[in-house]
Every structure is written in structure tokens, then in C-alpha cells.
Design an enzyme around this catalytic site. Structure first.
Site, PDB file in Angstrom:
ATOM      1  N   SER A  78       0.801  -1.227   0.000  1.00  8.43           N
ATOM      2  CA  SER A  78       0.000   0.000   0.000  1.00  8.43           C
ATOM      3  C   SER A  78       0.832   1.276   0.000  1.00  8.43           C
ATOM      4  CB  SER A  78      -0.932   0.018   1.216  1.00  8.43           C
ATOM      5  OG  SER A  78      -1.915  -0.980   1.115  1.00  8.43           O
TER       6      SER A  78
ATOM      7  N   HIS B 242      -7.561  -9.231   4.921  1.00 10.70           N
ATOM      8  CA  HIS B 242      -6.417  -9.876   5.582  1.00 10.70           C
ATOM      9  C   HIS B 242      -6.897 -10.843   6.662  1.00 10.70           C
ATOM     10  CE1 HIS B 242      -3.082  -7.974   3.628  1.00 10.70           C
ATOM     11  NE2 HIS B 242      -3.354  -6.742   4.063  1.00 10.70           N
TER      12      HIS B 242
ATOM     13  N   ASP C 182      -6.085   0.649  -4.081  1.00  2.00           N
ATOM     14  CA  ASP C 182      -4.630   0.638  -4.231  1.00  2.00           C
ATOM     15  C   ASP C 182      -4.107  -0.713  -4.702  1.00  2.00           C
ATOM     16  OD1 ASP C 182      -5.394  -0.468  -1.826  1.00  2.00           O
ATOM     17  OD2 ASP C 182      -3.782   0.436  -0.657  1.00  2.00           O
TER      18      ASP C 182
END
Length: 493
Positions: free
Chosen positions: A111, A328, A365
Site C-alpha cells: 500500500s 487480511h 490501491d
């Protein structure tokens, strides 16, 4: 020749007269009529080529096309539909491109590198903030020589106000890339700096930016990086700084308004005077768990109201940082609920701005290793187990599909993560899961490769846009190209 014979046979059955007057047998079909309406709407879209007074970029961290799809279905099902037919606010923006997200040294991106590309117009290494690829991660000695100017810094220098809004920490990779320059994304406070590093930590850089007027409004999480470790914040949590500095008090002493919860946020004067809001010690809460702090849409509305006081316009970066974290965690429910909260923020930005003067850019992103299992009938709950396709209707059968092991499977899964069904030795057996268990907000999706947390993916993400020069975002583009469109729209060069 065979294709021509089939076509001729089909035409003889339909009758050529059906085409001679422009009529087709399917023209009364609802799908046909809807597509015709969409065709007319798209034909009416004309490029806007004036200068952008304002630029708003909204980034849903980790929201690749897979997460986006799951969010679309979930939002539509919450409205009472099948989900597939749902159109999110950002999907109503007229211009669209695919974005390549790799870092210069990483096929699967980070990121910090992707945000630097987005905000500064150059690709760079993974893990670095606001610097080019000449800097090696962690080497503070070359931060100054490798620093690149961000769109926030450029437009602030041009006289525009600048705002940052995030559900992550304000010192986290994506928001930090708009104002900071650091050899490592982890340099969020001075305790993280290596010995001998003279580059200010990221939290200090934000306060300096506010003092200089480069950043006028900042809302998000991350209180701990602005407070000394001896101090407790408004919720009783200790800071992390080892230099003894209380950056929140320093900001307040310089005339910055401060908020730490919904009540104090509602009391802010949105008159253009500087604002610092830190709603959590670390990241803000997931939307599913939110209490006592504003939603992303509410922060967006406050930011636009405050920044709109500047007659020269503004730049506003808005991040839904926790879409990434839920992925995640392997937790689809929080991925999509934060995704819907992000789309609510997009809707607010669209409703509060004029396309003739405000460029809106919506993107991600990077992607995640999210995947979709088949074959599921329409209306199958996107966070749950897969129901079969009904060959005699449009809704699912209500019967769970079974894999070769005789067990049902979820619609969404991950290629890796904590939900792995494999042991370290490569053997594993999938647990039997009920639909009730699968749709629980805390359910962790089954995954393949065992890892401590699910990883990013290198797959392209989408960018949607509306407003001045938004039509330049089309086809497949490098991520750093988005900066150049924003800069050209706002400055003319």
C-alpha cells in the site's frame, strides 16, 4: 459455410421482414429495453474539459474487482434484491479504467508504494512513503534526495485547501503518502525510527504539515502515534512516542480544532479553520462494530463542508482503510460492510459536488487473494454457502451445493490465510459448516494455503471517475497515471 447455413435457417424461421422495418423479436424483453436505455445514456455523456476547482480521490484499500463484486451483491441483497442487478454509487460514474498496481520491486504490491504512485505520479518500491525508487527501504539518509511532491502538496501550494479522511490510522501507508516522506511506512512515530535517523516520524510530519497549512483537515485513527507513552488518551489507552511530545496538544496550541468521538466531531466548526480528529488509538472500528465514532460518509460530509469554504477549491483524499484489513482477516462480512460504507461516502461526495467543477476519482490501491466458488444460483447470500441453480426459475433452489467431499462450500473463499483447510504437512479436511454459521459476521472464510494472514494480489483494480478530464481514465493504465490526470485537471499542466 456451416455458420452461413445456420444463419440462413434462423432468418427463414424469423422472417426477414422482422428486420426490414428495424424491429426485433426481443425488443419487448426487459433486458433488451434496459440495455437500450443504457446505450442512450452513454451516448449522451460528453467530456468535461474545464479546469477542476476541486479534486476528490476516494480509495477503498484492498478493494479489487473481487471485493467490489462481493460488496455489490451484499448491498443489493440488503436492499431485498438478488444482488447481481444492484448498481453501486461509484458504478454510476461515467468513466472507467483498469489499473496496474505493481511496485517497482514487487509483482504483488504494498500500500505504501501504490499510494505513492497514486498521489505522486511515480512508481516506487514497496514499503516506502513519498519517495522514488532510488531509496532503499529503511535508509533514512536518502529520504531528502529521493522525496517526490504529492498532489496534496502541489495543490496546497497552488492555494487550495487539503483534507485527509480515513478509517485507518492517519499515519498509515495510504493517507501518509499524501503528506509524508519516509524510508519505511512503519515510521509512524519516533519510537519506530532507527538509530541515527534524522527524518521526522510520520505523525510529526502531519502536525508540521498542518502548522504550515499544507494540510487543513485530517480525520481518522491513530491517536497513539501523537501521544507520549506516559500519556493516556480520552479512552484510557497509552501513547507510543518516546520523545515525550504530545502532538495533539501542540496542534491545539496552534489553533487546530480537535475531536476524538462523534460528540466532539459534531461540535466542530466547519468554517475552514484547521481540524484534527483522531477517533481511535489505532485504526477506527469496522463499520459492523462502529459505535461512538462517525461513519466514513459522515466524515466525508464534514470534510466537504469545511473545505468548501475555500474559494480557490480543495483537494480531498478519502480512504476506506479497513476493507483491506477485513480481507487480511479472511472475514468477508466485514469486507463487504466496510465496502458498503465506502460506497455511501462516494454517494455523499457525488451528491455534494458539481461535475462541472469537481473531479471525483474512485479507486483501490491493490487487490486481494479473494475468490468465488461456483456454481451458485441467483440470490445465494454472498457471505454464505452456495445454493444450486434452478433450471426452471430465476432464484436458487434452496439446496446447498456439495463438493466432491460431500460437504457444502461458501460462495467466497481465499487462496491463502488463517482459514486454511490444510495443515503444515499439506493434509487437511474441510469442516462442515451450516448456512447459519457461514453468514455470521465473525465467520472466517475457508482458504487454501495456510498463512498468518491473507495476502494482497497483483490483479488489476478499477478506477471510476466523473468531472473535468475524467474521460482520460480509460483503457488499462499504470497506477501513477491517475496522479497526472488529477494534476492536469486541477492545474492545466
Amino acid at each position: 459455410m456451416k455458420r452461413l447455413l445456420i444463419t440462413s435457417t434462423a432468418l427463414s424461421l424469423l422472417g426477414t421482414a422482422a428486420f426490414a422495418d428495424g424491429h426485433l423479436p426481443q425488443e419487448n424483453n426487459d433486458w433488451y429495453k434496459a440495455a437500450q436505455q443504457e446505450l442512450k445514456a452513454k451516448m449522451a455523456v460528453a467530456p468535461i474539459t474545464g479546469k477542476a476547482k476541486n479534486v476528490i480521490v476516494l480509495v477503498a484499500d484492498g478493494n479489487g474487482v473481487g471485493s467490489n463484486y462481493a460488496t455489490r451483491i451484499y448491498q443489493g441483497q440488503q436492499k431485498g434484491g438478488f444482488g447481481d442487478e444492484n448498481v453501486m454509487s461509484k458504478e454510476q460514474l461515467p468513466h472507467l479504467a483498469l489499473v496496474k498496481t505493481y511496485n517497482v520491486n514487487a509483482q504483488t504490491p504494498d500500500s505504501a508504494g501504490t499510494a505513492t504512485a497514486l498521489f505522486s505520479g511515480v512508481k516506487t518500491k514497496a514499503g516506502v512513503i513519498g519517495v522514488d525508487e532510488t531509496l532503499n527501504r529503511g535508509d533514512c539518509s536518502t529520504v531528502e534526495s529521493a522525496s517526490v511532491a504529492s498532489i496534496a502538496e502541489i495543490l496546497s501550494d497552488a492555494g487550495k485547501s487539503v483534507g485527509l479522511v480515513t478509517t485507518a490510522r492517519l499515519t498509515h501507508a495510504t493517507p501518509a503518502s499524501a503528506y509524508a516522506h519516509a524510508a519505511d511506512r512503519n515510521h509512524e512515530d519516533d519510537s519506530k525510527l532507527p538509530e541515527g535517523c534524522t527524518t521526522p516520524d510520520i505523525a510529526s510530519q502531519l502536525i508540521s504539515a498542518m502548522e504550515k497549512g499544507t494540510v487543513d483537515l485530517a480525520m481518522g485513527g491513530g491517536r497513539r502515534h501523537f501521544l507520549p507513552k506516559e500519556a493516556r488518551d480520552n479512552e484510557g489507552k497509552n501513547g507510543k512516542r518516546t520523545d515525550g511530545k504530545n502532538l495533539i496538544e501542540a496542534a491545539k496550541a496552534n489553533g487546530v480544532q480537535y475531536a476524538w468521538d462523534s460528540k466532539t466531531a459534531d461540535a466542530l466548526k466547519l468554517d475552514g479553520s484547521p481540524v484534527l480528529a483522531l477517533f481511535e488509538s489505532s485504526h477506527m472500528k469496522y463499520e459492523n462494530d462502529r459505535a461512538g465514532e462517525p461513519s466514513l460518509a459522515e466524515m466525508t460530509e464534514k470534510a466537504i463542508r469545511a473545505l468548501s469554504n475555500d474559494q480557490d477549491g480543495y483537494f480531498l483524499a478519502i480512504e476506506a482503510g479497513r476493507v483491506d484489513h477485513a480481507n487480511h482477516d479472511g472475514n468477508v462480512h466485514r469486507t463487504v460492510t466496510d465496502g458498503v460504507a465506502f460506497d455511501d461516502a462516494v454517494r455523499v461526495a457525488m451528491e455534494m459536488t458539481n461535475p462541472e467543477e469537481t473531479l471525483i476519482v474512485v479507486t483501490a490501491d491493490h487487490d486481494h487473494s479473494i475468490g468465488f466458488n461456483g456454481t451458485c444460483g441467483r440470490g445465494t447470500p454472498i457471505t454464505g454457502l452456495c445454493y444450486g441453480v434452478d433450471n426452471n426459475g430465476v432464484k436458487h433452489t434452496g439446496e446447498l451445493n456439495l463438493a466432491n467431499d460431500g460437504k457444502p462450500y461458501s460462495v467466497v473463499g481465499y487462496l491463502n490465510g488463517i482459514g486454511s483447510i490444510l495443515s503444515e504437512g499439506g493434509q487437511g479436511s474441510r469442516p462442515v459448516v451450516t448456512q447459519e454459521e457461514a453468514v455470521d459476521p465473525d465467520y472466517i472464510q475457508q482458504a487454501l494455503i495456510p498463512m498468518d494472514y491473507e495476502t494482497h494480489s497483483a490483479v488489476d483494480v478499477a478506477v471510476y471517475a466523473r468531472g473535468p478530464w475524467a474521460h482520460l481514465l480509460n483503457g488499462t493504465v499504470e497506477q501513477n497515471f491517475i496522479f497526472h490526470v488529477m494534476k492536469y485537471a486541477a492545474t492545466g499542466h
